[in-house]
Enzyme design. Structure first.
Site, PDB file in Angstrom:
ATOM      1  N   GLY A  42       3.400   0.083  -0.437  1.00  0.00           N
ATOM      2  CA  GLY A  42       2.803  -1.203  -0.056  1.00  0.00           C
ATOM      3  C   GLY A  42       3.736  -2.190   0.615  1.00  0.00           C
ATOM      4  O   GLY A  42       3.332  -2.946   1.489  1.00  0.00           O
ATOM      5  N   ASP A  98       4.822  -5.741  -2.252  1.00  0.00           N
ATOM      6  CA  ASP A  98       3.759  -6.390  -1.491  1.00  0.00           C
ATOM      7  C   ASP A  98       3.068  -7.467  -2.314  1.00  0.00           C
ATOM      8  O   ASP A  98       2.873  -8.587  -1.875  1.00  0.00           O
ATOM      9  CB  ASP A  98       2.737  -5.352  -0.989  1.00  0.00           C
ATOM     10  CG  ASP A  98       2.245  -4.394  -2.088  1.00  0.00           C
ATOM     11  OD1 ASP A  98       2.660  -4.520  -3.257  1.00  0.00           O
ATOM     12  OD2 ASP A  98       1.430  -3.505  -1.753  1.00  0.00           O
ATOM     13  N   ASP A 101       0.913  -8.393  -9.659  1.00  0.00           N
ATOM     14  CA  ASP A 101      -0.327  -8.622 -10.406  1.00  0.00           C
ATOM     15  C   ASP A 101       0.057  -8.898 -11.861  1.00  0.00           C
ATOM     16  O   ASP A 101       0.412 -10.022 -12.211  1.00  0.00           O
ATOM     17  CB  ASP A 101      -1.226  -7.390 -10.235  1.00  0.00           C
ATOM     18  CG  ASP A 101      -2.563  -7.516 -10.946  1.00  0.00           C
ATOM     19  OD1 ASP A 101      -2.887  -8.605 -11.446  1.00  0.00           O
ATOM     20  OD2 ASP A 101      -3.304  -6.512 -11.000  1.00  0.00           O
ATOM     21  N   LYS A 129      -0.789 -12.453  -7.469  1.00  0.00           N
ATOM     22  CA  LYS A 129      -2.126 -12.448  -8.064  1.00  0.00           C
ATOM     23  C   LYS A 129      -1.943 -13.050  -9.441  1.00  0.00           C
ATOM     24  O   LYS A 129      -1.438 -12.398 -10.350  1.00  0.00           O
ATOM     25  CB  LYS A 129      -2.634 -11.004  -8.135  1.00  0.00           C
ATOM     26  CG  LYS A 129      -4.099 -10.865  -8.357  1.00  0.00           C
ATOM     27  CD  LYS A 129      -4.498  -9.400  -8.472  1.00  0.00           C
ATOM     28  CE  LYS A 129      -4.863  -8.755  -7.148  1.00  0.00           C
ATOM     29  NZ  LYS A 129      -5.625  -7.495  -7.309  1.00  0.00           N
ATOM     30  N   PHE A 150      -9.362  -8.341  -5.022  1.00  0.00           N
ATOM     31  CA  PHE A 150      -8.647  -7.170  -4.498  1.00  0.00           C
ATOM     32  C   PHE A 150      -8.497  -7.356  -2.995  1.00  0.00           C
ATOM     33  O   PHE A 150      -9.465  -7.649  -2.294  1.00  0.00           O
ATOM     34  CB  PHE A 150      -9.402  -5.874  -4.810  1.00  0.00           C
ATOM     35  CG  PHE A 150      -8.581  -4.657  -4.485  1.00  0.00           C
ATOM     36  CD1 PHE A 150      -7.723  -4.114  -5.429  1.00  0.00           C
ATOM     37  CD2 PHE A 150      -8.636  -4.078  -3.223  1.00  0.00           C
ATOM     38  CE1 PHE A 150      -6.932  -3.007  -5.126  1.00  0.00           C
ATOM     39  CE2 PHE A 150      -7.848  -2.971  -2.907  1.00  0.00           C
ATOM     40  CZ  PHE A 150      -7.002  -2.433  -3.868  1.00  0.00           C
ATOM     41  N   ASP A 157      -3.013  -1.203   0.454  1.00  0.00           N
ATOM     42  CA  ASP A 157      -4.052  -0.222   0.769  1.00  0.00           C
ATOM     43  C   ASP A 157      -5.315  -0.440  -0.049  1.00  0.00           C
ATOM     44  O   ASP A 157      -5.304  -1.009  -1.126  1.00  0.00           O
ATOM     45  CB  ASP A 157      -3.546   1.194   0.486  1.00  0.00           C
ATOM     46  CG  ASP A 157      -3.423   1.472  -1.013  1.00  0.00           C
ATOM     47  OD1 ASP A 157      -2.765   0.676  -1.717  1.00  0.00           O
ATOM     48  OD2 ASP A 157      -4.006   2.467  -1.479  1.00  0.00           O
ATOM     49  N   ARG A 163      -3.541   0.072   5.524  1.00  0.00           N
ATOM     50  CA  ARG A 163      -2.195  -0.498   5.441  1.00  0.00           C
ATOM     51  C   ARG A 163      -1.738  -1.032   6.800  1.00  0.00           C
ATOM     52  O   ARG A 163      -0.863  -1.882   6.890  1.00  0.00           O
ATOM     53  CB  ARG A 163      -1.189   0.569   4.987  1.00  0.00           C
ATOM     54  CG  ARG A 163      -1.394   1.082   3.571  1.00  0.00           C
ATOM     55  CD  ARG A 163      -0.202   1.941   3.159  1.00  0.00           C
ATOM     56  NE  ARG A 163      -0.469   2.765   1.995  1.00  0.00           N
ATOM     57  CZ  ARG A 163      -0.326   2.372   0.728  1.00  0.00           C
ATOM     58  NH1 ARG A 163       0.050   1.148   0.457  1.00  0.00           N
ATOM     59  NH2 ARG A 163      -0.574   3.200  -0.265  1.00  0.00           N
TER      60      ARG A 163
HETATM   61  P1  IMP Z   1       1.574  -4.951 -11.234  1.00  0.00           P
HETATM   62  O1  IMP Z   1       2.511  -3.885 -11.724  1.00  0.00           O
HETATM   63  O2  IMP Z   1       0.419  -5.135 -12.174  1.00  0.00           O
HETATM   64  O3  IMP Z   1       2.269  -6.262 -10.930  1.00  0.00           O
HETATM   65  O4  IMP Z   1       0.901  -4.402  -9.925  1.00  0.00           O
HETATM   66  C1  IMP Z   1       1.513  -4.471  -8.701  1.00  0.00           C
HETATM   67  C2  IMP Z   1       1.124  -3.289  -7.843  1.00  0.00           C
HETATM   68  O5  IMP Z   1      -0.297  -3.061  -7.893  1.00  0.00           O
HETATM   69  C3  IMP Z   1       1.461  -3.576  -6.398  1.00  0.00           C
HETATM   70  O6  IMP Z   1       2.685  -2.974  -6.067  1.00  0.00           O
HETATM   71  C4  IMP Z   1       0.325  -2.964  -5.634  1.00  0.00           C
HETATM   72  O7  IMP Z   1       0.681  -1.640  -5.266  1.00  0.00           O
HETATM   73  C5  IMP Z   1      -0.814  -2.854  -6.597  1.00  0.00           C
HETATM   74  N1  IMP Z   1      -1.866  -3.893  -6.361  1.00  0.00           N
HETATM   75  C6  IMP Z   1      -2.173  -4.931  -7.163  1.00  0.00           C
HETATM   76  N2  IMP Z   1      -3.160  -5.673  -6.661  1.00  0.00           N
HETATM   77  C7  IMP Z   1      -3.512  -5.105  -5.488  1.00  0.00           C
HETATM   78  C8  IMP Z   1      -4.498  -5.438  -4.467  1.00  0.00           C
HETATM   79  O8  IMP Z   1      -5.263  -6.414  -4.547  1.00  0.00           O
HETATM   80  N3  IMP Z   1      -4.533  -4.605  -3.387  1.00  0.00           N
HETATM   81  C9  IMP Z   1      -3.705  -3.515  -3.250  1.00  0.00           C
HETATM   82  N4  IMP Z   1      -2.785  -3.180  -4.169  1.00  0.00           N
HETATM   83  C10 IMP Z   1      -2.682  -3.965  -5.288  1.00  0.00           C
HETATM   84 MG    MG Z   2       2.740  -1.117  -5.070  1.00  0.00          MG
END
Ligand code: IMP
Ligand code: MG
Length: 173
Positions: A42, A98, A101, A129, A150, A157, A163
């Site tokens: 990403g 990228d 979350d 996010k 999302f 992606d 992407r």
């Molecule tokens: P985390 O580990 O929960 O912080 O998630 C982060 C990862 O989830 C990022 O590196 C993205 O690959 C993926 N991700 C989270 N939200 C989205 C979204 O809205 N679109 C695409 N990928 C996302």
């Molecule tokens: Mg990722």
């Protein structure tokens, strides 16, 4: 999947944000140089724009992290692949993703890098996010903010598609 995209952040808005992040990172790291770890896939597009907007000298390396079990559902375990092929001992390290979350990806990667004895580890995500974040997992730098939508495009992606879009769009599943 859409033929028409609902643009949330235009290419111009993203470029402005990338420039601001680059300037902040330069202010904090100007003289020292940085080992930049790009979280694939990403962050590939964001990181390539970011390091070119930064004046700070960088060395680049790439790791793949994945947790989504399908297009929209984050899984329980984070899978990491790739080798840290640069020596980060006593170096300043910047991990680039990228979007952040829950924060788990950047937190686990930071812990993994910390075990290699860097001087400092910082994290940057283009998009934050904010709705599901663990309180102890804030990135050091982030640009754009969203709720629990999302999004896709500009490296992000939707089930491996889109992407390559120059803007970030909103999915309406
Ligand atoms: P985390 O580990 O929960 O912080 O998630 C982060 C990862 O989830 C990022 O590196 C993205 O690959 C993926 N991700 C989270 N939200 C989205 C979204 O809205 N679109 C695409 N990928 C996302
Ligand atoms: Mg990722």
């Amino acid at each position: 999947m859409p033929n028409q995209h609902t643009v949330l952040f235009s290419a111009a808005a993203i470029a402005e944000q990338v420039g601001e992040l680059a300037a902040r990172i330069d202010r904090d790291h100007g003289d020292d140089g940085l080992v930049v770890i790009v979280v694939m896939k990403g962050a590939a597009i964001f990181a390539s724009d970011l390091v070119r907007a930064m004046g700070t000298e960088t060395e680049l390396t790439f790791l793949t992290a994945s947790s989504y079990v399908d297009a929209f559902t984050p899984g329980e375990t984070l899978s990491l692949s790739g080798d840290l092929d640069l020596d980060v001992a006593d170096r300043d390290v910047l991990i680039v993703d990228d979007i952040i979350d829950t924060g788990r990806t950047l937190k686990e990667l930071s812990a993994m890098v910390a075990a290699h004895g860097p001087r400092r580890v910082a994290t940057v995500a283009l998009v934050s996010k904010t709705s599901r974040r663990s309180p102890d997992a804030e990135p050091d730098y982030h640009g754009l903010e969203i709720g629990d939508e999302f999004i896709y495009g500009y490296g992000l992606d939707w089930d491996e598609r889109y992407r390559d879009l120059p803007f970030i769009a909103l999915a309406n599943p």
